[in-house]
Design a protein around this motif. Sequence first.
Motif, PDB file in Angstrom:
ATOM      1  N   PHE A 112       0.830  -1.203   0.000  1.00 55.76           N
ATOM      2  CA  PHE A 112       0.000   0.000   0.000  1.00 55.76           C
ATOM      3  C   PHE A 112       0.867   1.256   0.000  1.00 55.76           C
ATOM      4  N   TRP A 113       1.817   1.311   0.926  1.00 61.93           N
ATOM      5  CA  TRP A 113       2.668   2.506   1.037  1.00 61.93           C
ATOM      6  C   TRP A 113       3.622   2.636  -0.144  1.00 61.93           C
ATOM      7  N   GLN A 114       3.941   1.493  -0.753  1.00 61.62           N
ATOM      8  CA  GLN A 114       4.749   1.574  -1.979  1.00 61.62           C
ATOM      9  C   GLN A 114       3.993   2.351  -3.050  1.00 61.62           C
ATOM     10  N   ASN A 115       2.678   2.045  -3.162  1.00 59.49           N
ATOM     11  CA  ASN A 115       1.883   2.749  -4.162  1.00 59.49           C
ATOM     12  C   ASN A 115       1.765   4.238  -3.844  1.00 59.49           C
ATOM     13  N   VAL A 116       1.613   4.557  -2.573  1.00 63.75           N
ATOM     14  CA  VAL A 116       1.565   5.969  -2.179  1.00 63.75           C
ATOM     15  C   VAL A 116       2.891   6.645  -2.555  1.00 63.75           C
ATOM     16  N   ALA A 117       3.981   5.959  -2.256  1.00 63.47           N
ATOM     17  CA  ALA A 117       5.303   6.543  -2.535  1.00 63.47           C
ATOM     18  C   ALA A 117       5.483   6.806  -4.022  1.00 63.47           C
ATOM     19  N   LEU A 118       4.859   5.957  -4.846  1.00 67.07           N
ATOM     20  CA  LEU A 118       5.023   6.108  -6.300  1.00 67.07           C
ATOM     21  C   LEU A 118       4.346   7.374  -6.850  1.00 67.07           C
ATOM     22  N   ALA A 119       3.500   7.983  -6.019  1.00 68.26           N
ATOM     23  CA  ALA A 119       2.871   9.235  -6.468  1.00 68.26           C
ATOM     24  C   ALA A 119       3.799  10.429  -6.255  1.00 68.26           C
ATOM     25  N   ASN A 120       4.935  10.177  -5.647  1.00 71.64           N
ATOM     26  CA  ASN A 120       5.859  11.266  -5.321  1.00 71.64           C
ATOM     27  C   ASN A 120       6.908  11.410  -6.418  1.00 71.64           C
ATOM     28  N   PRO A 121       6.876  12.517  -7.161  1.00 71.76           N
ATOM     29  CA  PRO A 121       7.825  12.660  -8.293  1.00 71.76           C
ATOM     30  C   PRO A 121       9.294  12.607  -7.859  1.00 71.76           C
ATOM     31  N   LEU A 154      13.971   3.068 -15.505  1.00 73.83           N
ATOM     32  CA  LEU A 154      14.586   4.335 -15.876  1.00 73.83           C
ATOM     33  C   LEU A 154      13.728   5.167 -16.832  1.00 73.83           C
ATOM     34  N   GLY A 155      13.087   4.485 -17.787  1.00 78.39           N
ATOM     35  CA  GLY A 155      12.282   5.198 -18.788  1.00 78.39           C
ATOM     36  C   GLY A 155      11.165   5.988 -18.136  1.00 78.39           C
ATOM     37  N   ILE A 156      10.490   5.366 -17.183  1.00 76.71           N
ATOM     38  CA  ILE A 156       9.402   6.051 -16.489  1.00 76.71           C
ATOM     39  C   ILE A 156       9.947   7.260 -15.745  1.00 76.71           C
ATOM     40  N   ALA A 157      11.069   7.054 -15.081  1.00 78.54           N
ATOM     41  CA  ALA A 157      11.658   8.158 -14.316  1.00 78.54           C
ATOM     42  C   ALA A 157      11.972   9.335 -15.236  1.00 78.54           C
ATOM     43  N   PHE A 158      12.609   9.049 -16.366  1.00 77.29           N
ATOM     44  CA  PHE A 158      12.948  10.136 -17.290  1.00 77.29           C
ATOM     45  C   PHE A 158      11.703  10.834 -17.817  1.00 77.29           C
ATOM     46  N   SER A 159      10.673  10.039 -18.166  1.00 81.10           N
ATOM     47  CA  SER A 159       9.451  10.662 -18.682  1.00 81.10           C
ATOM     48  C   SER A 159       8.874  11.621 -17.660  1.00 81.10           C
ATOM     49  N   ILE A 160       8.875  11.199 -16.406  1.00 80.84           N
ATOM     50  CA  ILE A 160       8.288  12.050 -15.378  1.00 80.84           C
ATOM     51  C   ILE A 160       9.102  13.322 -15.191  1.00 80.84           C
TER      52      ILE A 160
END
Lengths: 308, 278
Positions: B219-228, B248-254
């Motif tokens: 659950f908290w992993q998903n919450v953390a994933l909302a943090n850029p 890495l690709g997702i990180a760069f896109s964000i």
Amino acid sequence: MDALVLEGLTKVYGNSVTALKGIDLTVAEGDFCALLGPNGAGKTTAIGIVTSLVNKTSGKVAVFGHDLDREREAAKACIGVVPQEVNLNMFEKCFNTLVNQAGYYGVPARLARRRAEKYLRLLHLWDKRDEISRKLSGGMKRRLMIARALVHEPRLLILDEPTAGVDIEIRRSIWDLMREINGSGVTIILTTHYLEEAEHLCRNIAIIDEGTIIENDSMTNVIRKLQREAFVLSLQERINEAPMLDGYTVRLRNDREIEVEVAKGQGLNRLFDELSARSLEVSSMRTKTNRLEELFMRLVENKQMTPQ
Amino acid sequence: MSASGRSATSQALAGAARPERSLLAINLVGLGTIAHKEVRRVLRIWVQTIIPPAITMTLYFIIFGSLIGRRIGEMDGVPYTTFIAPGLIMMAVIQNSFGNVVSSFFSSKLQQHLEEMLVAPLSVFTIVIGFVIGGVSRGLLVAALVTVVAMFFTDLRLEYPLVTFSVIVLVAMVFSLAGLLNAIFARNFDDISIIPTFVLAPLTYLGGVFFSISLLTPFWQNVALANPILYMVNAFRYGMLGASDIPLGIAFSIIVGAFLALFGLALVLLHRGTGIRS
Ligand SMILES: Nc1ncnc2c1ncn2[C@@H]1O[C@H](COP(=O)(O)OP(=O)(O)O)[C@@H](O)[C@H]1O
Ligand SMILES: [Mg+2]
């Protein structure tokens, strides 16, 4: 070409204060023009719109033919402005203030440094070049702002109350400098609430009050208008032609009233003698109210209340 | 005034040539001027801009790295001190890029010398980039210092230099822009401390600087994933250590998405004069 054209310029601020109610003004290239008016008249607002610091509500502004809506950058490049309020970076050295400002107008670094020296010397600030602005006196800050406005060598110099709050000696030296700058071909527009200042410096004058330009003429004409007083005389008898009175300008208002213009200090005795000689009996007399006159009375009062 | 009677002043002024400069030339010189001024400001007040973050980060290394880290052992397969080093560098970049632009822009707005730029024929694009260069410079300068400090405590690696470098520069740009936006809207000094305290700090601390999100419950992993910031820290850590919680690709896109959005917003707001023109 005209240096500045304003057409139907209006400004309503966010708090719904109407600062400008549709002003028209044309300033020819090379002119030295005063925008005179009491506090709150709308002078700073008008300058703000011309210099892109205030958004206009409606109307048109053109600087040397560059419409502000279509060619804002080209218009900006022609203008140098000295604002009413000190807006210097207090922690920047005088020299750097000028070099930076030149840079913002695209003057390359080496030339910018030469210009900074030239204008600091011109404004007698060269020995303060390494001081930060905060350490300068009020008069020096004002001079630094003038140097800053000149450093990109604008074709139109706008000064918003450049001598408010500076002592008389500095005021004189600023006046001399402005005359010389104008003499070199730069158009100058100056706002002030001192009639004396406008009279000393300017060829043309626009008088603004409560967001409206109430007079726009040559300085000479405005002074002439101010030096005359008009009286309205009611006569006992009907007449159908204005009498010719030596030394006075007379106009027929209606068949019972004439309007007589009298130069200040001319005296009225001879007027009544002339009227008696023509057996014109005056039943009453009043001063014709004149908006220009009223405004000047207020300006004079203002001036007396402003600490010098 | 007769020609012979003209003073030196008048002659000096009359000599004024007025070459027409192209708008491109004006903006290039203008950009150089703003950037130079901003960088000089960082260096001039280095006691406020460079030293404090270096001290804070040194303390983090001493306390979390050496003292506590020894008891933690490994995280994600590397010693804890090594694990937190990229995060701390990233944290320094975020705080300093943001802090530089927010305080420089806000104080020029407050003291009104921002008007020096606003009356000049510069495009808003130039003004934004100029301030961003200042923020990025300070961010990278502090990052370099923190990296040097980190080398006293741990063996740093540099697995993917290009990733490392591009992430750090992009993140510095994103937070410079965020600082600019904060300054545009700010009306007083409270307004420029609210965002760093109530938004930036929590997101940074929860952004995986000190822990791997694999320690969290799903659950908290998903919450953390909302943090850029989580993506930024992990992309950077990947560049240095070769390990990441995030593709890495997702990180760069964000990161790039955030950059474009903030950049566009800053241009629009400055163009409209929001917060700077009545
Ligand atoms: N930023 C502003 N917001 C709201 N009202 C303003 C603002 N600036 C000026 N005003 C109002 O607009 C009017 C004209 O002001 P201003 O242009 O400063 O006059 P002047 O320069 O002739 O003294 C005044 O009533 C003033 O209170
Ligand atoms: Mg004013």
